[in-house]
Design an enzyme around this catalytic site. Structure first.
Site, PDB file in Angstrom:
ATOM      1  N   ARG A 229      36.965  31.491  35.979  1.00 22.65           N
ATOM      2  CA  ARG A 229      35.936  32.526  35.987  1.00 22.65           C
ATOM      3  C   ARG A 229      34.625  31.896  36.436  1.00 22.65           C
ATOM      4  O   ARG A 229      34.294  30.771  36.048  1.00 22.65           O
ATOM      5  CB  ARG A 229      35.749  33.144  34.599  1.00 22.65           C
ATOM      6  N   ASP A 253      37.202  30.288  43.925  1.00 23.62           N
ATOM      7  CA  ASP A 253      37.842  31.602  44.047  1.00 23.62           C
ATOM      8  C   ASP A 253      37.092  32.645  43.216  1.00 23.62           C
ATOM      9  O   ASP A 253      37.321  33.833  43.365  1.00 23.62           O
ATOM     10  CB  ASP A 253      39.301  31.498  43.573  1.00 23.62           C
ATOM     11  N   GLU A 258      30.510  38.938  41.586  1.00 26.78           N
ATOM     12  CA  GLU A 258      31.527  39.218  42.610  1.00 26.78           C
ATOM     13  C   GLU A 258      31.354  40.652  43.078  1.00 26.78           C
ATOM     14  O   GLU A 258      31.165  41.531  42.225  1.00 26.78           O
ATOM     15  CB  GLU A 258      32.934  38.995  42.029  1.00 26.78           C
ATOM     16  N   HIS A 277      38.389  35.838  44.966  1.00 27.26           N
ATOM     17  CA  HIS A 277      39.096  36.078  43.690  1.00 27.26           C
ATOM     18  C   HIS A 277      40.518  36.599  43.943  1.00 27.26           C
ATOM     19  O   HIS A 277      40.886  37.694  43.503  1.00 27.26           O
ATOM     20  CB  HIS A 277      38.309  37.058  42.802  1.00 27.26           C
ATOM     21  N   ALA A 280      45.526  34.581  42.300  1.00 26.57           N
ATOM     22  CA  ALA A 280      46.765  35.025  41.633  1.00 26.57           C
ATOM     23  C   ALA A 280      47.558  36.017  42.478  1.00 26.57           C
ATOM     24  O   ALA A 280      48.657  36.418  42.088  1.00 26.57           O
ATOM     25  CB  ALA A 280      46.443  35.655  40.279  1.00 26.57           C
TER      26      ALA A 280
HETATM   27  C1  OXD Z   1      43.334  37.313  36.074  1.00 20.93           C
HETATM   28  C2  OXD Z   1      42.865  36.895  37.409  1.00 20.93           C
HETATM   29  O1  OXD Z   1      42.548  37.270  35.124  1.00 20.93           O
HETATM   30  O2  OXD Z   1      43.694  36.887  38.364  1.00 20.93           O
HETATM   31  O3  OXD Z   1      44.502  37.719  35.946  1.00 20.93           O
HETATM   32  O4  OXD Z   1      41.695  36.563  37.576  1.00 20.93           O
END
Ligand code: OXD
Length: 316
Positions: A229, A253, A258, A277, A280
């Site tokens: 984060r 990322d 953001e 971001h 994932a």
């Molecule tokens: C999550 C992310 O918190 O991808 O799942 O940032």
């Protein structure tokens, strides 16, 4: 147990709806956009959304709500008094991010060491120019906050011949980690790591953790990578560390704000790699997230303890 109403604030494919219906036969499943969720929340027992969503306006009307499940790992916007003080269970999707995020971190590391950040810019100018490149073999990766994501990073880094060190609250036996430090030994990790990768949750304790003092403890040849984060890092201090050459580069990322404002000096820095971001993101994300939710739904129906319960005080 009476039929459950499950409100999902996300679009779902037919296979996801079927999986949820199979996990809780007879349940009433509604999908909606956040803006339209108000009309469905009044009699919902379970709300499924994302940790960045601002659910506050919905909660006043959610008289029956017993459980909120985040499709994300982060739950930063869900730790509001209306949820923290209410007898509402809060769970997240930790455990499903390891594969794409570890691949993303490796891509970031290799982009630096194999000069892809330089060559991508040269390609736009049709410029044929060699640069000196590095290996990651026998370099040290320091994972700050080893959890399920960190473990996948550790596994892949080890396979590529790296020395793997990490900080972790509990001193567990770890297959792919050469040395584990307690959180208060972070500086020892920073002093030796060639790549510092942040995979911590955002909590009151980790907010602003990475400041100038910590960047000063990193090697000037080291790279800083944040896929956790943005608020874990003091962004102004990171910019200053990069400008002063306290560290060699950063792959980011996540950001404090953001989308990253176009006035941010980070955009222009040649030694900074920015992704929006998406660490994932994977075509399998929602399949994995719904599978986990369904496992929990069965537990909920059977009144068993849920997986991934968030300790609302600790924030993860
Ligand atoms: C999550 C992310 O918190 O991808 O799942 O940032």
């Amino acid at each position: 147990m009476p039929a459950l109403k499950i409100l999902v604030i996300n679009q779902l494919a037919e296979r996801h709806l079927t999986a949820i219906a199979n996990a809780a036969p007879g349940s009433h499943i509604v999908t909606a956009e956040l803006a339209d969720a108000q009309q469905h929340v009044g009699d919902a027992d379970i709300l499924v959304g994302w940790g960045h969503m601002k659910l506050q306006p919905l909660l006043q009307q959610a008289a029956r709500l017993r459980w909120i499940h985040a499709l994300s790992a982060g739950v930063e916007n869900l730790l509001i008094p209306e949820i923290v003080t209410a007898p509402i269970l809060l769970t997240n999707s930790r455990g499903i991010h390891g594969i794409p995020m570890s691949e993303h971190v490796l891509a970031m590391i290799l982009a630096f060491t194999r000069g892809l950040t330089v060559f991508a810019r040269q390609q736009q100018r049709k410029e044929w120019k060699r640069a000196s490149l590095e290996e990651i073999h026998e370099k040290t990766i320091g994972i700050v906050g080893l959890g399920s994501i960190g473990r996948e990073i550790a596994k892949r880094a080890k396979a590529l011949g790296m020395e793997v060190i990490a900080t972790k609250r509990e001193q567990t036996a770890e297959l792919f980690v050469d040395k584990l430090y307690a959180p208060d030994q972070l500086n020892q990790l920073l002093e030796v790591a060639d790549f510092v990768v942040v995979t911590l949750p955002l909590t009151q304790e980790t907010k602003g953790l990475f400041n100038l003092a910590l960047f000063k403890n990193m090697k000037p040849t080291a790279y800083f990578i944040n896929v956790a984060r943005g608020a874990i890092v003091n962004e102004a201090d990171l910019i200053s560390a990069l400008q002063q050459g306290l560290i060699r580069g950063a792959a980011l990322d996540v950001f404090d704000h953001e989308p990253l404002p176009d006035t941010s000096p980070l955009w222009e820095m040649p030694n900074v790699l920015i992704t929006p971001h998406i660490a994932a993101i994977s075509p399998h994300y929602l399949d994995r997230a719904i599978k986990l939710f369904c496992e929990n739904l069965i537990r909920f129906s059977e009144q068993k303890e849920l997986l991934n319960i968030i300790d609302k005080q600790k924030g993860y």
